[in-house]
Design a protein around this motif. Sequence first.
Motif, PDB file in Angstrom:
ATOM      1  N   PHE A   1     -13.076 -12.636  14.466  1.00  0.00           N
ATOM      2  CA  PHE A   1     -12.551 -12.432  15.914  1.00  0.00           C
ATOM      3  C   PHE A   1     -11.799 -11.218  15.869  1.00  0.00           C
ATOM      4  O   PHE A   1     -10.893 -11.011  16.651  1.00  0.00           O
ATOM      5  N   GLY A   2     -11.884 -10.387  14.777  1.00  0.00           N
ATOM      6  CA  GLY A   2     -11.486  -9.318  14.724  1.00  0.00           C
ATOM      7  C   GLY A   2     -10.000  -9.218  13.891  1.00  0.00           C
ATOM      8  O   GLY A   2      -9.633 -10.203  13.504  1.00  0.00           O
ATOM      9  N   GLY A   3      -9.315  -8.057  13.665  1.00  0.00           N
ATOM     10  CA  GLY A   3      -7.935  -8.149  13.071  1.00  0.00           C
ATOM     11  C   GLY A   3      -8.116  -7.751  11.606  1.00  0.00           C
ATOM     12  O   GLY A   3      -6.934  -7.457  10.947  1.00  0.00           O
ATOM     13  N   THR A   4      -9.191  -7.192  10.876  1.00  0.00           N
ATOM     14  CA  THR A   4      -9.289  -6.584   9.849  1.00  0.00           C
ATOM     15  C   THR A   4      -8.650  -5.403   9.664  1.00  0.00           C
ATOM     16  O   THR A   4      -8.844  -4.327  10.613  1.00  0.00           O
ATOM     17  N   ARG A   5      -7.579  -5.069   8.789  1.00  0.00           N
ATOM     18  CA  ARG A   5      -7.010  -3.680   8.725  1.00  0.00           C
ATOM     19  C   ARG A   5      -6.111  -3.574   7.516  1.00  0.00           C
ATOM     20  O   ARG A   5      -5.886  -4.380   6.728  1.00  0.00           O
ATOM     21  N   PHE A   6      -6.630  -2.400   6.798  1.00  0.00           N
ATOM     22  CA  PHE A   6      -6.081  -2.059   5.323  1.00  0.00           C
ATOM     23  C   PHE A   6      -5.258  -1.010   5.659  1.00  0.00           C
ATOM     24  O   PHE A   6      -5.705   0.225   6.251  1.00  0.00           O
ATOM     25  N   SER A   7      -4.154  -0.718   5.026  1.00  0.00           N
ATOM     26  CA  SER A   7      -3.313   0.401   5.119  1.00  0.00           C
ATOM     27  C   SER A   7      -3.054   0.700   3.643  1.00  0.00           C
ATOM     28  O   SER A   7      -3.276  -0.010   2.804  1.00  0.00           O
ATOM     29  N   CYS A   8      -3.022   2.144   3.559  1.00  0.00           N
ATOM     30  CA  CYS A   8      -2.924   2.489   2.156  1.00  0.00           C
ATOM     31  C   CYS A   8      -1.840   3.477   2.070  1.00  0.00           C
ATOM     32  O   CYS A   8      -1.202   4.081   3.020  1.00  0.00           O
ATOM     33  N   LYS A   9      -1.135   3.607   0.864  1.00  0.00           N
ATOM     34  CA  LYS A   9      -0.187   4.680   0.330  1.00  0.00           C
ATOM     35  C   LYS A   9      -0.804   5.483  -0.801  1.00  0.00           C
ATOM     36  O   LYS A   9      -1.301   4.876  -1.612  1.00  0.00           O
ATOM     37  N   LEU A  10      -0.632   6.641  -0.647  1.00  0.00           N
ATOM     38  CA  LEU A  10      -1.091   7.551  -1.569  1.00  0.00           C
ATOM     39  C   LEU A  10       0.252   8.228  -2.147  1.00  0.00           C
ATOM     40  O   LEU A  10       1.084   8.585  -1.375  1.00  0.00           O
ATOM     41  N   ALA A  11       0.170   8.462  -3.576  1.00  0.00           N
ATOM     42  CA  ALA A  11       1.263   9.411  -4.211  1.00  0.00           C
ATOM     43  C   ALA A  11       0.597  10.236  -4.924  1.00  0.00           C
ATOM     44  O   ALA A  11      -0.485  10.120  -5.816  1.00  0.00           O
ATOM     45  N   VAL A  12       1.231  11.530  -5.075  1.00  0.00           N
ATOM     46  CA  VAL A  12       0.749  12.479  -6.155  1.00  0.00           C
ATOM     47  C   VAL A  12       2.182  13.253  -6.215  1.00  0.00           C
ATOM     48  O   VAL A  12       2.712  13.792  -5.501  1.00  0.00           O
TER      49      VAL A  12
END
Length: 131
Positions: free
Chosen positions: A71-82
Amino acid sequence: MVFNNALVTAVALATTMIIMAHPSVQVTVNITNHLTEKILIVHCRSKDDDLGAHPVAVGASFHWSFGLEFFGGTRFSCKLAVEDKRISFVAYEQGVDAVGDWFVLDDGVHGNGSPYFLKAAWRRPAHAFIS
C-alpha cells in the motif's frame, strides 16, 4: 443496509488472493563514491530498518535491496559524511523517486535520472550526525 455474509466473505477472500498473488517488487539502491581520494561514510534507514554506518572507498558502492510495501510508504533516507562535510537526502521514496543510483561527487549527491541532477549539496554542520 444488510450485507450478505457470503458476499462479504467472497470479497475479502478475493482481496486477500490479489494481495498474495501480487509479485513482490524488489528495488535496489546504489550509492557510489566518486569523491577525489576520500572515504565516504554512508548511513541509511527506513522507518523499519537501520542499515548502519558503512565506509565506502573511492570507486566502490554501498547498495541494498528491499521489497516495496503493497500500500506504499517505503522510504529510505541517508546521511553521508566525508571529513567535515555532511549531506542528508531521501535515497528512495515509493511513488516519488524512480532513481536507484546515486553518485557522490565533490559538489554533492547526483541522481541518474533524466537529466542527471544534483540532489543535495555538501554542508558543514556544527556537529557530526553519523554514528
